[in-house]
Design an enzyme around this catalytic site. Structure first.
Site, PDB file in Angstrom:
ATOM      1  N   ALA A   1       0.841  -1.203   0.000  1.00  0.00           N
ATOM      2  CA  ALA A   1       0.000   0.000   0.000  1.00  0.00           C
ATOM      3  C   ALA A   1       0.876   1.253   0.000  1.00  0.00           C
ATOM      4  O   ALA A   1       2.001   1.230   0.504  1.00  0.00           O
ATOM      5  CB  ALA A   1      -0.888  -0.014   1.232  1.00  0.00           C
TER       6      ALA A   1
ATOM      7  N   GLU B   1       4.238  -4.908   7.426  1.00  0.00           N
ATOM      8  CA  GLU B   1       3.340  -3.929   8.048  1.00  0.00           C
ATOM      9  C   GLU B   1       3.636  -3.669   9.513  1.00  0.00           C
ATOM     10  O   GLU B   1       3.506  -2.540   9.998  1.00  0.00           O
ATOM     11  CB  GLU B   1       1.882  -4.391   7.912  1.00  0.00           C
ATOM     12  CG  GLU B   1       1.271  -4.153   6.555  1.00  0.00           C
ATOM     13  CD  GLU B   1       1.528  -5.272   5.566  1.00  0.00           C
ATOM     14  OE1 GLU B   1       2.445  -6.068   5.790  1.00  0.00           O
ATOM     15  OE2 GLU B   1       0.798  -5.349   4.561  1.00  0.00           O
TER      16      GLU B   1
ATOM     17  N   GLY C   1       0.470  -5.050   0.874  1.00  0.00           N
ATOM     18  CA  GLY C   1      -0.679  -5.112  -0.032  1.00  0.00           C
ATOM     19  C   GLY C   1      -0.330  -5.808  -1.338  1.00  0.00           C
ATOM     20  O   GLY C   1      -1.203  -6.409  -1.977  1.00  0.00           O
TER      21      GLY C   1
ATOM     22  N   GLU D   1      -0.776  -9.294  -0.694  1.00  0.00           N
ATOM     23  CA  GLU D   1      -2.216  -9.570  -0.564  1.00  0.00           C
ATOM     24  C   GLU D   1      -2.864  -9.733  -1.939  1.00  0.00           C
ATOM     25  O   GLU D   1      -3.660 -10.644  -2.171  1.00  0.00           O
ATOM     26  CB  GLU D   1      -2.887  -8.461   0.259  1.00  0.00           C
ATOM     27  CG  GLU D   1      -2.568  -8.667   1.748  1.00  0.00           C
ATOM     28  CD  GLU D   1      -2.947  -7.530   2.646  1.00  0.00           C
ATOM     29  OE1 GLU D   1      -2.804  -6.369   2.219  1.00  0.00           O
ATOM     30  OE2 GLU D   1      -3.380  -7.788   3.781  1.00  0.00           O
TER      31      GLU D   1
HETATM   32  C1  LIG Z   1     -13.123  -0.940   2.267  1.00  0.00           C
HETATM   33  C2  LIG Z   1     -12.443  -0.320   3.399  1.00  0.00           C
HETATM   34  C3  LIG Z   1     -11.571  -1.209   4.225  1.00  0.00           C
HETATM   35  C4  LIG Z   1     -10.151  -1.165   3.825  1.00  0.00           C
HETATM   36  C5  LIG Z   1      -9.278  -1.623   4.926  1.00  0.00           C
HETATM   37  C6  LIG Z   1      -8.032  -2.240   4.474  1.00  0.00           C
HETATM   38  C7  LIG Z   1      -7.167  -1.339   3.706  1.00  0.00           C
HETATM   39  C8  LIG Z   1      -5.739  -1.650   3.904  1.00  0.00           C
HETATM   40  C9  LIG Z   1      -5.285  -2.733   3.050  1.00  0.00           C
HETATM   41  C10 LIG Z   1      -4.041  -3.123   2.926  1.00  0.00           C
HETATM   42  C11 LIG Z   1      -2.949  -2.621   3.704  1.00  0.00           C
HETATM   43  C12 LIG Z   1      -1.704  -2.926   3.364  1.00  0.00           C
HETATM   44  C13 LIG Z   1      -0.617  -2.386   4.138  1.00  0.00           C
HETATM   45  C14 LIG Z   1       0.662  -2.230   3.361  1.00  0.00           C
HETATM   46  O1  LIG Z   1       0.878  -2.723   2.300  1.00  0.00           O
HETATM   47  S1  LIG Z   1       1.758  -1.231   4.142  1.00  0.00           S
HETATM   48  C15 LIG Z   1       3.158  -1.222   3.100  1.00  0.00           C
HETATM   49  C16 LIG Z   1       3.998  -2.371   3.352  1.00  0.00           C
HETATM   50  N1  LIG Z   1       5.203  -2.234   2.603  1.00  0.00           N
HETATM   51  C17 LIG Z   1       6.342  -1.811   3.125  1.00  0.00           C
HETATM   52  O2  LIG Z   1       6.455  -1.550   4.300  1.00  0.00           O
HETATM   53  C18 LIG Z   1       7.466  -1.686   2.158  1.00  0.00           C
HETATM   54  C19 LIG Z   1       8.229  -0.449   2.407  1.00  0.00           C
HETATM   55  N2  LIG Z   1       9.282  -0.256   1.437  1.00  0.00           N
HETATM   56  C20 LIG Z   1      10.444  -0.932   1.457  1.00  0.00           C
HETATM   57  O3  LIG Z   1      10.663  -1.862   2.184  1.00  0.00           O
HETATM   58  C21 LIG Z   1      11.494  -0.434   0.519  1.00  0.00           C
HETATM   59  O4  LIG Z   1      11.192   0.891   0.212  1.00  0.00           O
HETATM   60  C22 LIG Z   1      11.662  -1.232  -0.775  1.00  0.00           C
HETATM   61  C23 LIG Z   1      10.349  -1.374  -1.509  1.00  0.00           C
HETATM   62  C24 LIG Z   1      12.227  -2.623  -0.449  1.00  0.00           C
HETATM   63  C25 LIG Z   1      12.675  -0.509  -1.705  1.00  0.00           C
HETATM   64  O5  LIG Z   1      13.860  -0.286  -0.969  1.00  0.00           O
HETATM   65  P1  LIG Z   1      15.052   0.633  -1.590  1.00  0.00           P
HETATM   66  O6  LIG Z   1      15.368   0.166  -2.935  1.00  0.00           O
HETATM   67  O7  LIG Z   1      16.124   0.641  -0.558  1.00  0.00           O
HETATM   68  O8  LIG Z   1      14.452   2.072  -1.770  1.00  0.00           O
HETATM   69  P2  LIG Z   1      13.777   3.041  -0.720  1.00  0.00           P
HETATM   70  O9  LIG Z   1      13.415   2.343   0.522  1.00  0.00           O
HETATM   71  O10 LIG Z   1      14.614   4.250  -0.606  1.00  0.00           O
HETATM   72  O11 LIG Z   1      12.417   3.388  -1.471  1.00  0.00           O
HETATM   73  C26 LIG Z   1      12.402   4.120  -2.698  1.00  0.00           C
HETATM   74  C27 LIG Z   1      11.274   5.114  -2.647  1.00  0.00           C
HETATM   75  O12 LIG Z   1      10.030   4.425  -2.618  1.00  0.00           O
HETATM   76  C28 LIG Z   1       9.241   4.877  -1.535  1.00  0.00           C
HETATM   77  N3  LIG Z   1       8.416   3.770  -1.058  1.00  0.00           N
HETATM   78  C29 LIG Z   1       8.781   2.502  -0.850  1.00  0.00           C
HETATM   79  N4  LIG Z   1       7.756   1.778  -0.440  1.00  0.00           N
HETATM   80  C30 LIG Z   1       6.691   2.603  -0.390  1.00  0.00           C
HETATM   81  C31 LIG Z   1       5.318   2.419  -0.047  1.00  0.00           C
HETATM   82  N5  LIG Z   1       4.816   1.236   0.323  1.00  0.00           N
HETATM   83  N6  LIG Z   1       4.502   3.500  -0.112  1.00  0.00           N
HETATM   84  C32 LIG Z   1       4.968   4.707  -0.492  1.00  0.00           C
HETATM   85  N7  LIG Z   1       6.270   4.941  -0.845  1.00  0.00           N
HETATM   86  C33 LIG Z   1       7.107   3.888  -0.784  1.00  0.00           C
HETATM   87  C34 LIG Z   1      10.265   5.307  -0.490  1.00  0.00           C
HETATM   88  O13 LIG Z   1       9.693   6.187   0.438  1.00  0.00           O
HETATM   89  C35 LIG Z   1      11.303   5.958  -1.369  1.00  0.00           C
HETATM   90  O14 LIG Z   1      10.807   7.237  -1.688  1.00  0.00           O
HETATM   91  P3  LIG Z   1      11.793   8.467  -1.845  1.00  0.00           P
HETATM   92  O15 LIG Z   1      12.674   8.138  -3.001  1.00  0.00           O
HETATM   93  O16 LIG Z   1      10.898   9.631  -2.057  1.00  0.00           O
HETATM   94  O17 LIG Z   1      12.561   8.548  -0.562  1.00  0.00           O
END
Ligand SMILES: CCCCCCCC/C=C\C=C\CC(=O)SCCNC(=O)CCNC(=O)[C@H](O)C(C)(C)COP(=O)(O)OP(=O)(O)OC[C@H]1O[C@@H](n2cnc3c(N)ncnc32)[C@H](O)[C@@H]1OP(=O)(O)O
Length: 728
Positions: free
Chosen positions: A60, A127, A104, A107
């Site tokens: 997400a 998460e 997500g 998921e």
């Molecule tokens: C009908 C109503 C009911 C609804 C209820 C349910 C709704 C909810 C449903 C689902 C919920 C799901 C929860 C989730 O999915 S939470 C997210 C889980 N994921 C993570 O925690 C992953 C986080 N990211 C990482 O681990 C890393 O970033 C990775 C993807 C491995 C990449 O690593 P790396 O190559 O080292 O690069 P960076 O970490 O520097 O990331 C690059 C840029 O990307 C941005 N980023 C990464 N992941 C996300 C994300 N999930 N969301 C937004 N942005 C993300 C990161 O901030 C960096 O950005 P920037 O370059 O600006 O610094």
């Protein structure tokens, strides 16, 4: 956002939201539209979901999280709606996974009927580290594939699994070689219908006989190891619901536990921490000197000077990242001791199965121990880790300047000394930089990199890049005495010594700090780092500033001083290594800290001698005094231009001092308390303790507090338009 194309009878929907295909509202809507389009097209027999760029999906979009209202209103297309569309689709849906498939993203893959991946893919539910749980039915679906125990471990720990591991668990149907899209389309063409058990909601949780026992054991572990965190507990309860309840009720329970977390202060703190770590790596000095435009020098070989605890730990960090190290000590006895230390650290890694014996042997092959400093002449970068003494470091850097090739970067592992003063002893101040590691250097994730007035952008870029290569979280700060970490930590610990002088005992203070979430109370930390180390730093500083420090010292230039730590030192109590410090230990080097009446006597006698009346001090006062003293100093670091944003200070505390992630860091904590309140309490303490200058409120803090509005942390620096080091 989601690109739709058709290859023969297969619809391919490509998730496209660079850099990590985070599932933003737009991407989820695009995915939903794509699947519906494929369903509506009679020529299409099956569907492939695949990620564009480096990953399948990072889950997400965390930047959209604050809008909890969107989640509760249940309006628009959510991951759950698209998930239902995918699962109920009568045309087989295949997720083709590469890079990461997290949260997500996993998921979505679990709503799909089949999952393929390349060998290097990683799958997981991280998460919990964001203070939430997999809220799109992940807690109910994963157990139906892997069983209760494995699902519990994966979701509660947040640790990803490799593709081969995922195949073994049954999360993946196949690992493919070669081009993923081609393999996935070929695979999809072989599918005609969706068997009943390919819709996971129809499947019971296998291997759940011992779920109650596993649940209780895990709960006890969480309470012990992740004390204070609520997300792991809710994750565990949600996974347990998959066993206890039918699917339709399990997902309702998951939603309730998800919402509890989503609206919690802990989730806000943990999500802030995720972004602050990334913000801290984005250094910016000017339009021509910043993380985007400045080029680094590749570090192919490195030198480490000093094979003590720090030097050996630093060498291990470099070696285990594949960088050959020349390790220098002044004599063979110290060198031998350093080699043994390195071997024992690596052996520990073998025991913990982090590496094999043969990998350890290979690592040792790229270590070159020597007593000849001249051997460093052609390395790309040197990290000095000798005794914390300016003259000694200046002499060493002057020598290195003569020995080393012109473009060698010279780093000092000083924790307090001014980088400019060290650089002055060389003819290449632009190549001199601080790399402040935290003990134990091979474990602690923080690297506080310190630039001086002459450090070049190239040198900064080099150490920032190297930090990541050796798996550290880097923060760049400007030179001054103590930098950010020790400047802020000094005020925190000094205030706690005052608290002991006024009425509490060290163990009472430590209990309060540990209940607040610190991994270790400050007096236990002192015992670990060495009472003698702190004593020597205070003595050196006294000598440098021309005053004589004795156990009777109460004021230094009108500033309150507490000599209890000096009295502990004088009693030969140097900390854990001697088996006694602020605490008594089971043995020299032991870990079990016990209250020692002798220490209490030293404290009580100290107060008696000075005629101090001891009093009861509340938990609230202890937390306010240590935290607000550190926070005020944090604001001063911003005012002085030593730190450029609050996220840097928070990242330093999270990864250098183990500050509880769910509190985000001291500056984020201040934002949650409210800067108006923090400012007013600082003024209150200044009135009560006028002889302690850390209670003089920072002007930047004052400006924000008096602005009359609740300024978000991202806007604080606007109240400090001209950061300056003039006060230093
Ligand atoms: C009908 C109503 C009911 C609804 C209820 C349910 C709704 C909810 C449903 C689902 C919920 C799901 C929860 C989730 O999915 S939470 C997210 C889980 N994921 C993570 O925690 C992953 C986080 N990211 C990482 O681990 C890393 O970033 C990775 C993807 C491995 C990449 O690593 P790396 O190559 O080292 O690069 P960076 O970490 O520097 O990331 C690059 C840029 O990307 C941005 N980023 C990464 N992941 C996300 C994300 N999930 N969301 C937004 N942005 C993300 C990161 O901030 C960096 O950005 P920037 O370059 O600006 O610094």
């Amino acid at each position: 956002m989601a690109e739709y194309k058709e290859i023969d009878s297969v619809a391919v929907i490509e998730l496209k939201n660079p850099p990590a295909n985070a599932l933003s509202k737009a991407l989820v809507t695009g995915l939903n539209n794509g699947v519906k389009r494929a369903i509506d097209n009679p020529r299409i027999k099956s569907i492939v979901l695949i990620g564009n760029g480096q990953h399948f999906s990072a889950g997400a979009d965390i930047t959209e999280f604050p809008r909890v209202a969107d989640v509760t209103s249940k309006q628009g297309v959510s991951l759950l709606t698209v998930g239902d569309v995918i699962e109920s689709c009568n045309k087989p849906v295949v997720s083709a996974i590469h890079g990461v498939c997290f949260g997500g993203g996993l998921e979505i893959a679990l709503f799909s009927h089949y999952r393929l991946a390349v060998q290097s893919a990683k799958l997981g539910f991280p998460e919990v580290s964001l203070g939430i749980l997999p809220g799109a039915n992940g807690t109910q679906r994963l157990p139906r594939v892997v069983g209760f125990e494995v699902a519990m471990d994966m979701i509660v720990s947040g640790k990803p699994v490799s593709a081969p591991q995922a195949l073994q668990y049954g999360i993946l149907d196949k690992i493919v070689d070669g081009d993923l899209l081609t393999a996935a389309v070929q695979f999809a063409k072989t599918l005609n219908t969706v068997p009943h058990d390919r819709r996971l909601k129809n499947v019971p949780v296998p291997n759940s006989e011992n779920a109650n026992k596993h649940f209780e054991e895990k709960l006890a572990k969480i309470k012990q190891k992740q004390r204070g965190y609520i997300a792991p507990i809710n994750c565990l309860k949600a996974v347990k619901a998959s066993v206890d309840l039918p699917y339709s009720e399990g997902v309702t329970k998951e939603f309730q536990l998800f919402m509890e977390l989503m609206s919690s202060a802990q989730a806000r703190g943990q999500q802030y921490s995720f972004f602050s770590e990334r913000a801290a790596t984005k250094w910016y000095l000017s339009a021509s000197k910043n993380y985007k435009v400045s080029k680094d020098i590749p570090v192919k070989t490195a030198g480490v000077i000093g094979a003590g605890t720090m030097g050996s730990g630093i060498a291990v960090s470099l070696l285990t990242s594949g960088i050959p190290v020349i390790l220098v000590e002044q004599d063979s006895k110290n060198l031998e001791r350093g080699i043994e230390l390195i071997k024992s650290i690596l052996q520990g890694g073998v025991k913990l199965k982090r590496m094999t014996q043969s990998q350890m042997n290979q690592i040792l092959q790229i270590l070159q121990p020597t007593t000849k400093i001249e051997d460093l002449q052609s390395v790309d970068l040197i990290i000095e880790a000798v005794f914390e003494n300016l003259k000694l470091k200046q002499e060493l850097f002057s020598k290195l300047d003569k020995i080393c090739k012109r473009d060698t970067v010279l780093c000092s592992n000083t924790s307090t000394l001014d980088i400019d003063k060290i650089a002055k002893s060389t003819s290449r101040p632009e190549k001199v930089v601080g790399t402040h590691f935290f003990a134990p250097a091979h474990i602690m994730p923080l690297l506080e990199n310190v630039y001086g007035n002459h450090t070049s952008a190239e040198t900064i870029a080099t150490v920032m890049k190297l930090s990541k290569k050796i798996r550290k979280i880097p923060v760049l700060v400007k030179t001054c005495h103590g930098f950010v970490a020790n400047r802020t930590f000094f005020e925190y610990s000094q205030e706690l010594r005052f608290v002991v002088e006024e009425g509490l005992l060290p163990n009472e203070v430590d209990d309060i700090l540990e209940d607040f979430g610190m991994p270790m109370g400050v007096f236990k930390v002192n015992d670990l780092s060495g009472i003698d180390v702190g004593w020597r730093i205070r003595q050196e500083q006294a000598i440098a500033n021309g005053f004589n420090l004795t156990t009777n010292t109460r004021y230094i230039n009108g500033e309150r001083y507490c000599a209890i730590a000096d009295k502990i030192f004088q009693a030969g109590r140097y900390g854990r290594k001697t088996g006694k410090g602020w605490y008594q230990y089971d043995k020299p080097g032991g870990r079990v800290a016990m209250v020692d009446p002798n220490v209490n006597n030293i404290i009580l006698n100290h107060c008696k001698e000075l005629g101090l009346t001891r009093r009861k001090i509340s938990t609230q006062e202890v937390i306010e005094r240590c935290m607000f003293a550190a926070i005020n100093e944090g604001f001063r670091c911003l005012e002085d231009g030593i730190a450029s944003k609050p996220e840097e200070i928070d990242t330093i505390w999270l990864h250098g001092f183990g500050f509880p992630r769910y509190r985000g860091g001291p500056m984020f904590y201040a934002s949650q308390v409210g800067l108006r309140k923090v400012y007013e309490r600082i003024k209150y303490y200044q009135k009560h303790f006028p002889e302690t200058s850390h209670w003089i409120a920072s002007e930047m803090l004052q400006r924000i507090a008096e602005s009359g509005r609740n300024v978000p942390i991202s806007e604080w620096t606007k109240f400090n338009p001209t950061p300056t080091s003039s006060r230093l």
